[in-house]
Every structure is written in C-alpha cells, then in structure tokens.
Write a protein that holds these residues in place. Structure first.
Motif, PDB file in Angstrom:
ATOM      1  N   MET A   1       0.715  -1.244  -0.054  1.00 46.15           N
ATOM      2  CA  MET A   1      -0.048  -0.130  -0.051  1.00 46.15           C
ATOM      3  C   MET A   1       0.717   1.371  -0.090  1.00 46.15           C
ATOM      4  SD  MET A   1      -2.874  -1.327   2.417  1.00 46.15           S
ATOM      5  CE  MET A   1      -3.429   0.057   3.254  1.00 46.15           C
ATOM      6  N   ASN A   2       2.088   1.018  -0.084  1.00 43.45           N
ATOM      7  CA  ASN A   2       2.971   2.395  -0.059  1.00 43.45           C
ATOM      8  C   ASN A   2       2.896   2.774  -1.292  1.00 43.45           C
ATOM      9  OD1 ASN A   2       3.823   1.344   2.533  1.00 43.45           O
ATOM     10  ND2 ASN A   2       5.927   1.245   2.354  1.00 43.45           N
ATOM     11  N   PRO A   3       2.841   4.122  -1.723  1.00 45.38           N
ATOM     12  CA  PRO A   3       2.920   4.907  -3.037  1.00 45.38           C
ATOM     13  C   PRO A   3       4.125   4.586  -3.483  1.00 45.38           C
ATOM     14  CG  PRO A   3       2.394   6.446  -1.319  1.00 45.38           C
ATOM     15  CD  PRO A   3       2.757   5.096  -0.402  1.00 45.38           C
ATOM     16  N   ILE A   4       5.470   4.465  -3.008  1.00 39.83           N
ATOM     17  CA  ILE A   4       6.475   4.119  -3.470  1.00 39.83           C
ATOM     18  C   ILE A   4       6.953   2.689  -2.736  1.00 39.83           C
ATOM     19  CG2 ILE A   4       9.122   4.604  -3.777  1.00 39.83           C
ATOM     20  CD1 ILE A   4       7.213   6.681  -5.128  1.00 39.83           C
ATOM     21  N   PRO A   5       6.727   1.604  -3.623  1.00 41.18           N
ATOM     22  CA  PRO A   5       7.204   0.206  -2.852  1.00 41.18           C
ATOM     23  C   PRO A   5       8.366   0.196  -2.352  1.00 41.18           C
ATOM     24  CG  PRO A   5       7.023  -0.198  -5.257  1.00 41.18           C
ATOM     25  CD  PRO A   5       6.600   1.397  -4.836  1.00 41.18           C
ATOM     26  N   ILE A   6       8.565  -0.694  -1.326  1.00 38.53           N
ATOM     27  CA  ILE A   6       9.737  -0.992  -0.659  1.00 38.53           C
ATOM     28  C   ILE A   6      10.697  -1.738  -1.646  1.00 38.53           C
ATOM     29  CG2 ILE A   6      10.950  -2.488   1.239  1.00 38.53           C
ATOM     30  CD1 ILE A   6       8.437  -1.873   2.947  1.00 38.53           C
ATOM     31  N   ARG A   7      12.017  -1.116  -1.852  1.00 42.81           N
ATOM     32  CA  ARG A   7      12.843  -1.888  -2.885  1.00 42.81           C
ATOM     33  C   ARG A   7      13.283  -3.088  -2.296  1.00 42.81           C
ATOM     34  NH1 ARG A   7      17.591  -0.135  -6.246  1.00 42.81           N
ATOM     35  NH2 ARG A   7      17.601  -1.967  -7.599  1.00 42.81           N
ATOM     36  N   ALA A   8      13.656  -3.282  -1.243  1.00 41.02           N
ATOM     37  CA  ALA A   8      14.227  -4.790  -0.910  1.00 41.02           C
ATOM     38  C   ALA A   8      13.933  -4.795   0.707  1.00 41.02           C
ATOM     39  CB  ALA A   8      15.635  -4.802  -1.123  1.00 41.02           C
ATOM     40  N   SER A   9      13.911  -6.119   1.288  1.00 43.56           N
ATOM     41  CA  SER A   9      13.853  -6.235   2.676  1.00 43.56           C
ATOM     42  C   SER A   9      14.968  -7.268   2.987  1.00 43.56           C
ATOM     43  CB  SER A   9      12.447  -6.961   3.290  1.00 43.56           C
ATOM     44  OG  SER A   9      11.317  -5.861   2.899  1.00 43.56           O
ATOM     45  N   MET A  10      15.310  -7.198   4.168  1.00 42.86           N
ATOM     46  CA  MET A  10      16.596  -8.302   4.581  1.00 42.86           C
ATOM     47  C   MET A  10      16.192  -8.537   6.209  1.00 42.86           C
ATOM     48  SD  MET A  10      20.400  -6.660   5.060  1.00 42.86           S
ATOM     49  CE  MET A  10      20.457  -5.493   3.705  1.00 42.86           C
ATOM     50  N   LEU A  11      16.372  -9.976   6.204  1.00 44.72           N
ATOM     51  CA  LEU A  11      16.229 -10.443   7.705  1.00 44.72           C
ATOM     52  C   LEU A  11      17.501 -11.190   7.969  1.00 44.72           C
ATOM     53  CD1 LEU A  11      12.828 -12.241   7.195  1.00 44.72           C
ATOM     54  CD2 LEU A  11      13.261 -10.248   8.561  1.00 44.72           C
ATOM     55  N   THR A  12      17.743 -10.840   9.396  1.00 50.24           N
ATOM     56  CA  THR A  12      18.964 -11.449   9.942  1.00 50.24           C
ATOM     57  C   THR A  12      18.476 -12.330  11.180  1.00 50.24           C
ATOM     58  OG1 THR A  12      20.362  -9.851   9.346  1.00 50.24           O
ATOM     59  CG2 THR A  12      21.311 -11.405  11.279  1.00 50.24           C
ATOM     60  N   ALA A  13      18.702 -13.821  11.192  1.00 56.03           N
ATOM     61  CA  ALA A  13      18.452 -14.775  12.216  1.00 56.03           C
ATOM     62  C   ALA A  13      18.888 -14.491  13.300  1.00 56.03           C
ATOM     63  CB  ALA A  13      18.303 -15.952  11.273  1.00 56.03           C
ATOM     64  N   LYS A  14      18.219 -14.281  14.286  1.00 48.52           N
ATOM     65  CA  LYS A  14      18.957 -14.097  15.683  1.00 48.52           C
ATOM     66  C   LYS A  14      18.723 -15.366  16.690  1.00 48.52           C
ATOM     67  CE  LYS A  14      20.489 -10.139  14.911  1.00 48.52           C
ATOM     68  NZ  LYS A  14      22.291  -9.700  14.641  1.00 48.52           N
TER      69      LYS A  14
ATOM     70  N   ARG B   1      11.555 -17.214  18.490  1.00 45.31           N
ATOM     71  CA  ARG B   1      12.230 -16.916  17.226  1.00 45.31           C
ATOM     72  C   ARG B   1      12.337 -15.405  17.223  1.00 45.31           C
ATOM     73  NH1 ARG B   1      10.462 -15.677  11.635  1.00 45.31           N
ATOM     74  NH2 ARG B   1      11.160 -16.925  10.193  1.00 45.31           N
ATOM     75  N   MET B   2      13.548 -15.048  16.652  1.00 42.85           N
ATOM     76  CA  MET B   2      13.830 -13.756  16.587  1.00 42.85           C
ATOM     77  C   MET B   2      14.377 -13.321  15.107  1.00 42.85           C
ATOM     78  SD  MET B   2      13.355 -10.415  17.428  1.00 42.85           S
ATOM     79  CE  MET B   2      12.799 -10.371  19.241  1.00 42.85           C
ATOM     80  N   MET B   3      14.134 -12.234  14.401  1.00 43.81           N
ATOM     81  CA  MET B   3      14.670 -12.015  13.193  1.00 43.81           C
ATOM     82  C   MET B   3      14.619 -10.655  13.273  1.00 43.81           C
ATOM     83  SD  MET B   3      14.245 -14.875  11.914  1.00 43.81           S
ATOM     84  CE  MET B   3      14.789 -14.918  10.185  1.00 43.81           C
TER      85      MET B   3
END
Ligand code: OGA
Ligand code: MN
Length: 286
Positions: free
Chosen positions: A112-125, A268-270
């Motif tokens: 729903m963002n007018p400018i879409p998120i380019r990328a997302s990044m997850l790190t597993a903790k 679980r935590m990312m």
C-alpha cells in the motif's frame, strides 16, 4: 575506476529461476564497493542469501544504508535501527504482532506504500525449534513463463490491495472494532503486472491482493489465487532453512515471501531492515 585489486562479487545461483548465495566476506560487503553489483544481482536472482554473515544490528543498518537507505516506514522502527520480527507480545508491540501475523501467508511487504519498498532484509537471531523457515517466490520468472495468451489477458488488469484483506487470513472472525481499525489503513489500486524501469515485468500478488477491479468476485479470486498458486510453485520458490547469523535479502517488488508456521512464543527472533524504494509501482506501466 576499477583496478586489478577491486573487490568482486562472488556468488552461486541457488535454483535456475530464483536465488543466489553471496560468498563475499562481511568486510567486503560493508566496504560499499559492491553495492551496485549486489542490487543488480538481487534484481536478476530475486533473493540473495548471505550465509552465516553474522551482522550486528549496526552492521545490518550500515549495509542497508549502502544499498539505498534503511527506510523508516513502519511503526516502531526508525532509520538507524533494526525492526524486530517476532510474534510474541513480550518482544514486540501488540499491534505490530497483529500485523506480523500476516507474514505467515504469501505476501509482498508494504504493497500500500505509494513507493514500494525496494528490498527487505532479515537476519536470524533466534531460531524456532520447529517451522519458522521463510519461503520466497520470484514473480518475475513466473510471469515470464506464463503463456503469451495468459499474459495478454492480464494486461491492464488492476488490483485493489489492502491490509484489511490480509488481516482476514489470520483473523477470520474479527470484531467490528478490528475491521474499523484495519480499514482505517486504507487501500491502494495497482496493476496486476508491473514493469520496472529496467523493463522487467512481474506479478503483484499476495494476501493484500483483494480483488481485480471490474471483475466479479468469482473470476477475481480465480485469477488472484490461480496466479499465486503458479507463482509460488516449485521452479520459482526457494525455501530458506535458517541458521543463526544468516541474512537473506529479497527484491520486494518481484518476490512473494512468507514464514512457515511456528510457535509464536518459542523465542524466534529476526531482525529486519528495509531498503527504500526508488520508483512507484506504476512508473513504467503507465
Ligand atoms: C517480514 C516477513 C517472514 C519471516 O519480516 O517481512 O515476512 O520468516 N518475515 O519472519
Ligand atoms: Mn514480509
């Protein structure tokens, strides 16, 4: 200027139609020298895995900033911080947990963002003892494989996306108060097939995709769910089985993703960062 000693991106493809494992050291990634190549590889492969890279939060933010900037589009997150992905109210605000429940179904972040998120990044903790893998699907390679008649039939279709549609996946019998709250977040109408500035076409689907404008509900659901079924099928899908310290980044314009079910209270935590978008969904489509 490139020199003989310039750092090169080293990687291996995971599956023919999705994914690459990046093999550079943390120091090489954080140098910023590889930023353009990393973004180009992400656009080509959809999902990039950095196995056991073991970013601290500060390093993850630095890395995200080197790729276009960590965005602060979500409640509870600011640009200098990571966002905690957890379904446990002890680790994350209740309203954020509500919204994160949607991550258990195929989706694109922030449609729903007018400018879409380019990328997302997850790190597993912290890992879930059972489940809690993350699945990714490349909606550019699946679109490319559709028969030409199907592509022609999808051309010009527009889809209404909303958080309130996605909320019904995890809360099928809401109160009116919940519906009012969800609906207050608004709706967005975007093309079913988008073209990015480099000319790549992809499907915009997932749990926020409510209905195709102008079609009756039956046809609309057959199109949206039929395409989601195809787009997430084996050749286009990568299942990441986490190890603590892995980072995975995905092209959020051309990927669907979801977590596999896990116990919300297992710990679980990312840690997530999101890379700012540069172009609207419709830049090249209009
Ligand atoms: C997200 C998300 C999936 C997961 O953080 O955007 O969808 O496996 N996470 O936690
Ligand atoms: Mn997500």
């Amino acid at each position: 200027m490139a020199t003989a000693t310039a750092t090169r991106l080293r990687y291996e493809a995971i599956k023919p139609k999705i994914g690459a494992r990046v093999l550079n050291t943390k120091e090489e990634l954080l140098s910023g020298e590889l930023s353009e190549d990393i973004l180009a590889l992400m656009e080509e492969r959809g999902v990039l895995v950095f196995p056991g890279i073991d970013f601290t939060d500060a390093e993850q933010v630095t890395f995200s900033n080197s790729l276009g900037g960590n965005a602060d589009e979500l409640a509870g997150q600011n640009q200098d911080a990571v966002f905690k992905v957890s379904l446990d109210e002890k680790a994350q605000h209740r309203n954020v947990v509500e919204y994160l429940k949607g991550s258990l179904y195929w989706h694109i972040d922030g449609t729903m963002n007018p400018i879409p998120i380019r990328a997302s990044m997850l790190t597993a903790k912290v890992l879930a003892p059972e489940g809690g893998d993350t699945l990714f699907a490349n909606t550019a390679t699946s679109y490319a494989d559709l028969p030409e008649e199907k592509k022609a039939a999808l051309e010009g279709l527009r889809v209404v996306h909303s958080l309130w549609c996605s909320a019904f996946y995890h809360t099928p019998e809401p109160t009116l108060e919940q519906i009012d709250d969800w609906q207050s977040k608004g709706e967005a109408e975007i093309p079913l097939v988008v073209t990015n500035s480099s000319g790549k076409k992809s499907l915009v689907l997932g749990n926020t995709a409510h209905y195709v404008k102008g079609l009756d509900m039956k046809d609309s659901q057959r199109i949206l769910h039929g395409l989601r079924e195809f787009a997430t099928s084996e050749p286009y899908m990568y299942e990441h089985k986490w190890q603590v310290g892995d980072t995975v980044m995905w092209d959020n314009r051309t990927s669907l993703h979801r977590a596999t079910p896990y116990d919300p209270y297992c710990g679980r935590m990312m840690h997530r960062t999101i890379i700012k978008g540069g172009e609207a969904w419709e830049t090249a489509a209009r």
